[in-house]
Design a protein around this motif. Structure first.
Motif, PDB file in Angstrom:
ATOM      1  N   ASN A  39      55.789  46.699   2.090  1.00 21.11           N
ATOM      2  CA  ASN A  39      56.074  45.476   1.342  1.00 21.11           C
ATOM      3  C   ASN A  39      57.526  45.034   1.520  1.00 21.11           C
ATOM      4  N   LEU A  40      58.429  45.989   1.724  1.00 22.78           N
ATOM      5  CA  LEU A  40      59.835  45.658   1.931  1.00 22.78           C
ATOM      6  C   LEU A  40      60.041  44.999   3.293  1.00 22.78           C
ATOM      7  N   TYR A  41      59.469  45.604   4.316  1.00 27.43           N
ATOM      8  CA  TYR A  41      59.556  45.016   5.653  1.00 27.43           C
ATOM      9  C   TYR A  41      58.855  43.658   5.689  1.00 27.43           C
ATOM     10  N   GLY A  42      57.714  43.567   5.003  1.00 24.14           N
ATOM     11  CA  GLY A  42      56.960  42.321   4.989  1.00 24.14           C
ATOM     12  C   GLY A  42      57.689  41.199   4.282  1.00 24.14           C
ATOM     13  N   ALA A  43      58.395  41.511   3.199  1.00 24.79           N
ATOM     14  CA  ALA A  43      59.154  40.487   2.479  1.00 24.79           C
ATOM     15  C   ALA A  43      60.266  39.922   3.356  1.00 24.79           C
ATOM     16  N   ILE A  44      60.939  40.790   4.094  1.00 20.13           N
ATOM     17  CA  ILE A  44      61.995  40.324   5.007  1.00 20.13           C
ATOM     18  C   ILE A  44      61.405  39.424   6.083  1.00 20.13           C
ATOM     19  N   TRP A  45      60.289  39.840   6.657  1.00 23.44           N
ATOM     20  CA  TRP A  45      59.659  39.042   7.712  1.00 23.44           C
ATOM     21  C   TRP A  45      59.213  37.690   7.161  1.00 23.44           C
ATOM     22  N   PHE A  46      58.643  37.681   5.965  1.00 24.10           N
ATOM     23  CA  PHE A  46      58.113  36.448   5.388  1.00 24.10           C
ATOM     24  C   PHE A  46      59.217  35.427   5.134  1.00 24.10           C
ATOM     25  N   VAL A  47      60.320  35.862   4.522  1.00 27.52           N
ATOM     26  CA  VAL A  47      61.381  34.908   4.199  1.00 27.52           C
ATOM     27  C   VAL A  47      62.038  34.379   5.471  1.00 27.52           C
ATOM     28  N   ASN A  48      62.088  35.194   6.518  1.00 29.92           N
ATOM     29  CA  ASN A  48      62.633  34.708   7.789  1.00 29.92           C
ATOM     30  C   ASN A  48      61.696  33.706   8.453  1.00 29.92           C
ATOM     31  N   MET A  49      60.400  33.895   8.314  1.00 27.81           N
ATOM     32  CA  MET A  49      59.447  32.938   8.893  1.00 27.81           C
ATOM     33  C   MET A  49      59.491  31.612   8.138  1.00 27.81           C
ATOM     34  N   VAL A  50      59.655  31.659   6.820  1.00 30.05           N
ATOM     35  CA  VAL A  50      59.812  30.420   6.049  1.00 30.05           C
ATOM     36  C   VAL A  50      61.069  29.684   6.503  1.00 30.05           C
ATOM     37  N   ASN A  51      62.124  30.420   6.748  1.00 28.53           N
ATOM     38  CA  ASN A  51      63.365  29.824   7.241  1.00 28.53           C
ATOM     39  C   ASN A  51      63.155  29.123   8.577  1.00 28.53           C
ATOM     40  N   MET A  52      62.301  29.702   9.427  1.00 28.10           N
ATOM     41  CA  MET A  52      62.007  29.075  10.718  1.00 28.10           C
ATOM     42  C   MET A  52      61.338  27.710  10.551  1.00 28.10           C
ATOM     43  N   ILE A  53      60.519  27.575   9.527  1.00 25.97           N
ATOM     44  CA  ILE A  53      59.854  26.293   9.269  1.00 25.97           C
ATOM     45  C   ILE A  53      60.887  25.218   8.948  1.00 25.97           C
ATOM     46  N   PHE A  54      61.874  25.578   8.134  1.00 24.91           N
ATOM     47  CA  PHE A  54      62.905  24.601   7.779  1.00 24.91           C
ATOM     48  C   PHE A  54      63.798  24.264   8.975  1.00 24.91           C
ATOM     49  N   TRP A  55      64.003  25.210   9.853  1.00 16.83           N
ATOM     50  CA  TRP A  55      64.879  24.958  10.991  1.00 16.83           C
ATOM     51  C   TRP A  55      64.206  24.148  12.090  1.00 16.83           C
ATOM     52  N   PHE A  56      62.933  24.412  12.363  1.00 20.36           N
ATOM     53  CA  PHE A  56      62.310  23.844  13.554  1.00 20.36           C
ATOM     54  C   PHE A  56      61.130  22.905  13.278  1.00 20.36           C
ATOM     55  N   VAL A  57      60.645  22.851  12.052  1.00 19.48           N
ATOM     56  CA  VAL A  57      59.491  21.996  11.750  1.00 19.48           C
ATOM     57  C   VAL A  57      59.903  20.780  10.932  1.00 19.48           C
ATOM     58  N   ILE A  58      60.606  20.992   9.831  1.00 20.51           N
ATOM     59  CA  ILE A  58      61.013  19.890   8.955  1.00 20.51           C
ATOM     60  C   ILE A  58      62.182  19.133   9.593  1.00 20.51           C
ATOM     61  N   LYS A  59      62.068  17.819   9.658  1.00 16.08           N
ATOM     62  CA  LYS A  59      63.081  16.991  10.300  1.00 16.08           C
ATOM     63  C   LYS A  59      64.047  16.420   9.263  1.00 16.08           C
ATOM     64  N   ASP A  86      71.908  15.121   5.903  1.00 16.47           N
ATOM     65  CA  ASP A  86      70.780  15.831   5.289  1.00 16.47           C
ATOM     66  C   ASP A  86      70.948  17.333   5.560  1.00 16.47           C
ATOM     67  N   THR A  87      70.922  18.127   4.516  1.00 20.05           N
ATOM     68  CA  THR A  87      71.140  19.577   4.651  1.00 20.05           C
ATOM     69  C   THR A  87      69.840  20.375   4.660  1.00 20.05           C
ATOM     70  N   ILE A  88      68.721  19.749   4.990  1.00 21.75           N
ATOM     71  CA  ILE A  88      67.420  20.396   4.872  1.00 21.75           C
ATOM     72  C   ILE A  88      67.302  21.653   5.723  1.00 21.75           C
ATOM     73  N   LYS A  89      67.968  21.699   6.875  1.00 21.47           N
ATOM     74  CA  LYS A  89      67.829  22.855   7.763  1.00 21.47           C
ATOM     75  C   LYS A  89      68.374  24.134   7.143  1.00 21.47           C
ATOM     76  N   THR A  90      69.397  23.995   6.335  1.00 21.66           N
ATOM     77  CA  THR A  90      70.050  25.187   5.786  1.00 21.66           C
ATOM     78  C   THR A  90      69.674  25.482   4.345  1.00 21.66           C
ATOM     79  N   VAL A  91      68.602  24.870   3.859  1.00 20.17           N
ATOM     80  CA  VAL A  91      68.192  25.085   2.466  1.00 20.17           C
ATOM     81  C   VAL A  91      67.874  26.562   2.203  1.00 20.17           C
ATOM     82  N   VAL A  92      67.198  27.219   3.120  1.00 26.18           N
ATOM     83  CA  VAL A  92      66.688  28.569   2.871  1.00 26.18           C
ATOM     84  C   VAL A  92      67.579  29.656   3.481  1.00 26.18           C
ATOM     85  N   THR A  93      68.605  29.282   4.236  1.00 27.83           N
ATOM     86  CA  THR A  93      69.387  30.299   4.949  1.00 27.83           C
ATOM     87  C   THR A  93      70.065  31.295   4.006  1.00 27.83           C
TER      88      THR A  93
END
Length: 369
Positions: free
Chosen positions: A216-236, A242-249
């Protein structure tokens, strides 16, 4: 009698309160980030004190206390610039000198977390050098990419009083977090694979397997990093400010750190060399003697003890005992681990005496003449 009413419009508010929706959400989310950092600092204090009193300073212990101090200190400083109305990029030169602080500091923070994962994954794979070299290569890639990408951040052009926030100059700067996500994907996959391998020794439900090995610890780290990828490369972003890219960093860095701290605290065995894996244990196979009514489980001469089962009934069976010395590693604080109990068949319980003899030496003393 008449009354005068004053209507205040959005344009009448100061710029520090007249925030775009995404910037407003960003500031609220950063409050959540600071809350998580503060909560983690408090809740881990008892175990941190216990670890501090433990003997020695292995690498994992040293990194643990570095992360404990550096992570909250970094984001308190970032929070001051984030919310202070005098730090706006459009009216203050302080922001122009400060905005690189977060990406550079986070580079060191994430590198320290990844070192923990390299050491721990190496430990649970029984010090396999191929695993060490592979994870170390991913760590080196992450450090190089994050260090180079840090130079391509900028101060987001905000209105006066809206704070100082760092953002990327180009979209490709997202490889900063892509390298981190790639590393923790590999770490999570290696941890899961090791747990699955252990099922051949002892079957467990997925829930118990997850809790035992800290998946669960490894999975939580992976999950939050994948959510961060959505903000960096999916949301325009809507505009240049606009600071949307760095909202989750910031939250990604904090969660990665807090979960990594718990990975260190969950290590079984000594903290040196990454500890050991709890899913396996050393098993010695006993051999039976030919004497009637006595079954003796023998282990190698260097084993700490021998378990002998003596039966005082004339109908006792001679049998072989397997796995009597199942070894379960304890944690660095001595609290983890639970010994298995050797069951005795129902039909042999009457008149059975169990004695534990500890060998002092593996030689026989000379007999008196």
């Amino acid at each position: 009698m008449s009354s005068n009413s004053t209507t205040i419009t959005l344009n009448d508010l100061p710029s520090s309160l007249r925030l775009p929706p995404r910037l407003s959400a960003h500031k609220y989310f950063f409050v959540c980030t600071l809350t998580v950092a503060a909560w983690d600092t408090l809740v881990l204090s008892p175990r941190s004190w216990k670890l501090l009193k433990s003997e020695g300073w292995p690498i994992l212990k040293t990194i643990f206390f570095f992360l404990r101090i550096f992570m909250p200190a970094e984001f308190v400083i970032v929070g001051v610039a984030f919310f202070d109305t005098a730090w706006s990029s459009s009216v203050s030169t302080a922001c122009q000198k400060f905005f690189l602080f977060e990406p550079i500091s986070t580079t060191f923070l994430l590198a320290a977390c990844s070192v923990v994962h390299v050491i721990r994954i190496h430990g649970i794979y029984d010090k396999n050098r191929s695993v060490l070299y592979g994870m170390s290569a991913l760590l080196a890639l992450q450090v190089v990419v994050t260090a180079i990408s840090s130079a391509f951040y900028r101060s987001v052009p905000l209105d006066a009083g809206q704070g100082c926030i760092a953002g990327p100059k180009h979209n490709w700067v997202g490889i900063y977090w892509l390298s981190v996500t790639f590393f923790h994907t590999a770490s999570f996959a290696m941890a899961v694979n090791r747990s699955i391998q252990s099922l051949s020794v002892k079957l467990l439900t997925p829930w118990k397997l997850m809790l035992r090995d800290g998946l669960n610890l490894y999975g939580a780290i992976w999950f939050v990093n994948m959510v961060n990828m959505i903000f960096w490369f999916v949301i325009k972003p809507n505009s240049n400010n606009d600071t949307i890219k760095t909202v989750v960093t910031s939250m990604t860095a904090v969660v990665t750190t807090t979960m990594t701290l718990r990975i260190i605290l969950s290590v079984r065995g000594t903290l040196h060399y990454g500890g050991s894996f709890t899913g396996t244990g050393s098993t010695s196979t006993g051999t039976h003697s030919g004497s009637r009514g006595i079954a003796t489980a023998r282990v190698p001469p260097n084993a700490p003890s021998i378990l002998q089962i003596h039966s005082h009934t004339h109908t006792a069976h001679t049998f072989t005992i397997d796995g009597i010395s199942q070894k379960v590693e304890q944690g660095w604080d001595g609290n983890e681990g639970k010994a298995d109990v050797l069951p005795i068949p129902d039909d042999d319980r009457k008149g059975v005496k169990i004695t534990v003899d500890r060998e002092i030496a593996d030689f026989e003393p000379p007999r008196a003449k």
